[in-house]
Structure formats: structure tokens, C-alpha cells
Scaffold this motif. Structure first.
Motif, PDB file in Angstrom:
ATOM      1  N   ASP A  36       0.967  -1.173   0.017  1.00  0.00           N
ATOM      2  CA  ASP A  36       0.065   0.143  -0.078  1.00  0.00           C
ATOM      3  C   ASP A  36       0.976   1.210  -0.105  1.00  0.00           C
ATOM      4  O   ASP A  36       1.631   1.525   1.044  1.00  0.00           O
ATOM      5  CB  ASP A  36      -0.833   0.035   1.406  1.00  0.00           C
ATOM      6  CG  ASP A  36      -1.588   1.195   1.591  1.00  0.00           C
ATOM      7  OD1 ASP A  36      -1.462   2.095   0.909  1.00  0.00           O
ATOM      8  OD2 ASP A  36      -1.870   1.398   2.665  1.00  0.00           O
ATOM      9  N   SER A  41      -2.056   1.280   7.222  1.00  0.00           N
ATOM     10  CA  SER A  41      -2.281   0.429   8.412  1.00  0.00           C
ATOM     11  C   SER A  41      -1.170   0.413   9.265  1.00  0.00           C
ATOM     12  O   SER A  41      -1.162  -0.077  10.287  1.00  0.00           O
ATOM     13  CB  SER A  41      -2.912  -0.764   8.103  1.00  0.00           C
ATOM     14  OG  SER A  41      -4.115  -0.614   7.451  1.00  0.00           O
ATOM     15  N   ASP A  69      -1.340  -2.130  -3.997  1.00  0.00           N
ATOM     16  CA  ASP A  69      -2.640  -2.104  -3.206  1.00  0.00           C
ATOM     17  C   ASP A  69      -3.168  -0.702  -3.183  1.00  0.00           C
ATOM     18  O   ASP A  69      -2.481   0.297  -2.530  1.00  0.00           O
ATOM     19  CB  ASP A  69      -2.381  -2.482  -1.733  1.00  0.00           C
ATOM     20  CG  ASP A  69      -3.686  -2.827  -1.290  1.00  0.00           C
ATOM     21  OD1 ASP A  69      -4.646  -2.223  -1.574  1.00  0.00           O
ATOM     22  OD2 ASP A  69      -3.970  -3.489  -0.322  1.00  0.00           O
ATOM     23  N   VAL A  71      -6.271   0.093  -2.498  1.00  0.00           N
ATOM     24  CA  VAL A  71      -7.503   0.306  -1.511  1.00  0.00           C
ATOM     25  C   VAL A  71      -7.612   1.531  -0.999  1.00  0.00           C
ATOM     26  O   VAL A  71      -8.560   2.140  -0.599  1.00  0.00           O
ATOM     27  CB  VAL A  71      -7.522  -0.950  -0.685  1.00  0.00           C
ATOM     28  CG1 VAL A  71      -8.790  -0.737   0.132  1.00  0.00           C
ATOM     29  CG2 VAL A  71      -7.810  -2.277  -1.711  1.00  0.00           C
ATOM     30  N   GLN A  72      -6.458   1.952  -0.252  1.00  0.00           N
ATOM     31  CA  GLN A  72      -6.364   3.191   0.618  1.00  0.00           C
ATOM     32  C   GLN A  72      -5.999   4.328  -0.201  1.00  0.00           C
ATOM     33  O   GLN A  72      -6.128   5.482  -0.015  1.00  0.00           O
ATOM     34  CB  GLN A  72      -5.539   2.985   1.669  1.00  0.00           C
ATOM     35  CG  GLN A  72      -5.946   1.930   2.502  1.00  0.00           C
ATOM     36  CD  GLN A  72      -6.818   2.451   3.774  1.00  0.00           C
ATOM     37  OE1 GLN A  72      -6.818   3.613   4.087  1.00  0.00           O
ATOM     38  NE2 GLN A  72      -7.078   1.671   4.589  1.00  0.00           N
ATOM     39  N   LYS A  99     -12.386  -0.353  -2.023  1.00  0.00           N
ATOM     40  CA  LYS A  99     -12.966   0.544  -1.385  1.00  0.00           C
ATOM     41  C   LYS A  99     -13.638   1.706  -2.092  1.00  0.00           C
ATOM     42  O   LYS A  99     -14.688   1.943  -2.100  1.00  0.00           O
ATOM     43  CB  LYS A  99     -12.374   0.929  -0.212  1.00  0.00           C
ATOM     44  CG  LYS A  99     -13.066   0.907   1.154  1.00  0.00           C
ATOM     45  CD  LYS A  99     -12.124   1.307   2.366  1.00  0.00           C
ATOM     46  CE  LYS A  99     -11.057   0.395   2.662  1.00  0.00           C
ATOM     47  NZ  LYS A  99     -11.289  -0.716   3.652  1.00  0.00           N
TER      48      LYS A  99
HETATM   49  C1  LIG Z   1      -4.593  -1.252   2.240  1.00  0.00           C
HETATM   50  C2  LIG Z   1      -5.761  -1.997   2.249  1.00  0.00           C
HETATM   51  N1  LIG Z   1      -5.911  -3.261   1.603  1.00  0.00           N
HETATM   52  C3  LIG Z   1      -6.830  -3.946   1.378  1.00  0.00           C
HETATM   53  C4  LIG Z   1      -7.776  -3.922   2.360  1.00  0.00           C
HETATM   54  C5  LIG Z   1      -9.195  -4.732   2.354  1.00  0.00           C
HETATM   55  O1  LIG Z   1     -10.160  -4.215   1.699  1.00  0.00           O
HETATM   56  P1  LIG Z   1     -11.497  -5.195   1.682  1.00  0.00           P
HETATM   57  O2  LIG Z   1     -11.960  -5.023   2.941  1.00  0.00           O
HETATM   58  O3  LIG Z   1     -12.321  -4.188   0.631  1.00  0.00           O
HETATM   59  O4  LIG Z   1     -11.019  -6.495   1.282  1.00  0.00           O
HETATM   60  C6  LIG Z   1      -7.990  -2.777   3.290  1.00  0.00           C
HETATM   61  C7  LIG Z   1      -8.921  -2.551   4.081  1.00  0.00           C
HETATM   62  O5  LIG Z   1      -9.232  -1.443   5.015  1.00  0.00           O
HETATM   63  C8  LIG Z   1      -6.890  -1.902   3.325  1.00  0.00           C
HETATM   64  O6  LIG Z   1      -6.663  -0.896   3.985  1.00  0.00           O
END
Ligand SMILES: Cc1ncc(COP(=O)(O)O)c(C=O)c1O
Length: 257
Positions: A36, A41, A69, A71-72, A99
Motif C-alpha cells: 500500500d 495501516s 494495493d 485500496v487506500q 473501497k
Molecule cells: C490497504 C488495504 N488493502 C486492502 C484492504 C481490504 O479491503 P477489503 O475490506 O475491501 O477487502 C484494506 C482494508 O481496509 C486496506 O486498508
């Protein structure tokens, strides 16, 4: 990564080297390095570009791929770039999306170089109950349209700069605020017992998160000690919202410290 991987500059990279060496000694090669780009996190970190590039080179040399990744850090969050990985000038082999892709609607995606997926398609029977459903695809397409038409990447950059200035200004008055880091509309504000020891103020962080919630402002805490305030407002944040957030944080910190 270890619990304290980001305490000292470059420490995470040394740990990665050790793990790769250990794997090589045991005759193993890594499948992938998944990162990420904001280490959200882990306490919100942006390692130097050269460190990310080095990590990816090492993993590729050892036979693994680099998965970004998003997602964030994706979907315009960091203001200067649309994707978090773009900040490091290295092209991933795969990108995972989630997300923010649906702005609340559950939708996720994977982007990869076709050479990698061809093999998967040849060797593996794959099915997915909800994959590619039109409703989710419409939601995801609408999100992209709104980001573009409402110029939310520019907004993330401008309001992010505004919020950054406000946070640094607050730090002049609140000794508990240690390092402030982030990109665009994503900040990590470390809360510390004192600025010499930098000992994590974990309990205070939890009280601040709850105090903010009671005042109507949602933030969170992250990092191995959960002492880093994670401030990740919606991309539609306005200057007025920035003022509301920083005034509320000021008030909550004053009440608690
Ligand atoms: C960096 C990161 N990747 C993956 C995920 C997982 O995403 P999901 O809950 O949509 O599977 C999260 C969840 O917050 C996240 O913070």
C-alpha cells in the motif's frame, strides 16, 4: 513488515533484504511484494522513491512480482497523482482496487499485465458469483466520472495543503502532536507522550478519536501502537470542512491534554 519497520529510515528495506536472503538460503523465492503506497495501516508512511524502487527490484530479481494495493491510496486520494504507486515512479505488475472504487458500493478490481494473467487463465478454472455484475460496474464508472467532472484530484491537493497547514499550526500549540505526514487528503498525525522520547500516546489517541466522534467528526487511529491519528476525509471536502475538522481537533486536544 515488523512492528517497528518504519521507526528508522530505511529499516523496512533492511528487513526486506534479510527476509529475501533467508528465503534464498532455504531455496525459496517470493511470489510477490504487496505494498500500500501510503502504508496506511502501518502509521501512514511514504518511504523515499529510491527505497520503493530498490524493494521492487530486489523482489523481481528474486522471482516475485510487485502488487500495488490501491485500496487506500488510489482514486485521486493523494492529490498529485491518481494512483498511489505513481508517486514512486515504478510500474506495478498487478494493481488491486477496492473501497473508494465504488464510494460505498462494494466493488473491487484487479489490473495486471496480460502475460501474468494468461498463465492463470490457462492453468486455473476460475469463476466468480458476482464478478463483473453491471450494477457494481455502473457504480464504479460513476465514481470515475464524478472524480473527473468535479475535479476531485485537484480538490484533494488543494484542501490537503490547507489541512496540512492547519495541522502544523495546531502542532505549535499542542505538544502531544509529533510527526505529521501524508499526501493529498490523507494524514497521519502521531500523538506522543513528549517530543524527546516520542513515546506513543496510545490511550490519548483513542480518547481523541472518540472525542472527535462525539463532536461529529470521524477519524481513526493507525500504526503498531495505534497512536497515529488517521485523517482521511472525503474527497469532496471543502475549505469550510477543513476549518471544522481543525477547530474540533483543537478543542478535543485542549480538553484532553
Ligand atoms: C490497504 C488495504 N488493502 C486492502 C484492504 C481490504 O479491503 P477489503 O475490506 O475491501 O477487502 C484494506 C482494508 O481496509 C486496506 O486498508
Amino acid at each position: 513488515m515488523h512492528r517497528d519497520s518504519f521507526r528508522a529510515p530505511g529499516q523496512w528495506l533492511q528487513q526486506l533484504r534479510q527476509v529475501l536472503d533467508q528465503m534464498a538460503a532455504e531455496g525459496l523465492s517470493p511470489a510477490a511484494l504487496m505494498m500500500d503506497g501510503l502504508f496506511s495501516s502501518d502509521g501512514v508512511f511514504s518511504p523515499p522513491e529510491a527505497e520503493i524502487q530498490q524493494a521492487v527490484n530486489w523482489v523481481r530479481q528474486a522471482g516475485g512480482v510487485y502488487i500495488a494495493d490501491e485500496v487506500q491510496s488510489g482514486f485521486a486520494r493523494t492529490g498529485d497523482e491518481f494512483w498511489g504507486f505513481s508517486r514512486y515512479q515504478v510500474v506495478p505488475d498487478m494493481v488491486t482496487l477496492g473501497k473508494p472504487m465504488g464510494n460505498g458500493h462494494p466493488v473491487a478490481g484487479l489490473v495486471a499485465r496480460s502475460g501474468l494473467l494468461d498463465l492463470f487463465g490457462e492453468r486455473q478454472r476460475y469463476f466468480n458469483t458476482f464478478g463483473g455484475n453491471p450494477v457494481s460496474c455502473c457504480a464504479a464508472a460513476a465514481v470515475l466520472d464524478v472524480i473527473e467532472t468535479e475535479q476531485l484530484q485537484v480538490n484533494a491537493r488543494i484542501q490537503g495543503q490547507h489541512l496540512g497547514r492547519q495541522l502544523h499550526e495546531l502542532a505549535q500549540r499542542h505538544e502531544v502532536m509529533g510527526d505529521i505526514r501524508g499526501a493529498g487528503l490523507f494524514f497521519g498525525v502521531e500523538l506522543v507522550e513528549d517530543r524527546d522520547s516520542l513515546a506513543p500516546a496510545t490511550e490519548l489517541a483513542s480518547c481523541v478519536v472518540n472525542g472527535m466522534r462525539e463532536a461529529g467528526v470521524l477519524i481513526s487511529a493507525t500504526g503498531p501502537d495505534a497512536n497515529v491519528l488517521k485523517i482521511r476525509p472525503p474527497l469532496v471536502f471543502t475549505a469550510e470542512h477543513v476549518e471544522l475538522l481543525s477547530d474540533t481537533l483543537d478543542r478535543v486536544l485542549t480538553q484532553l491534554s
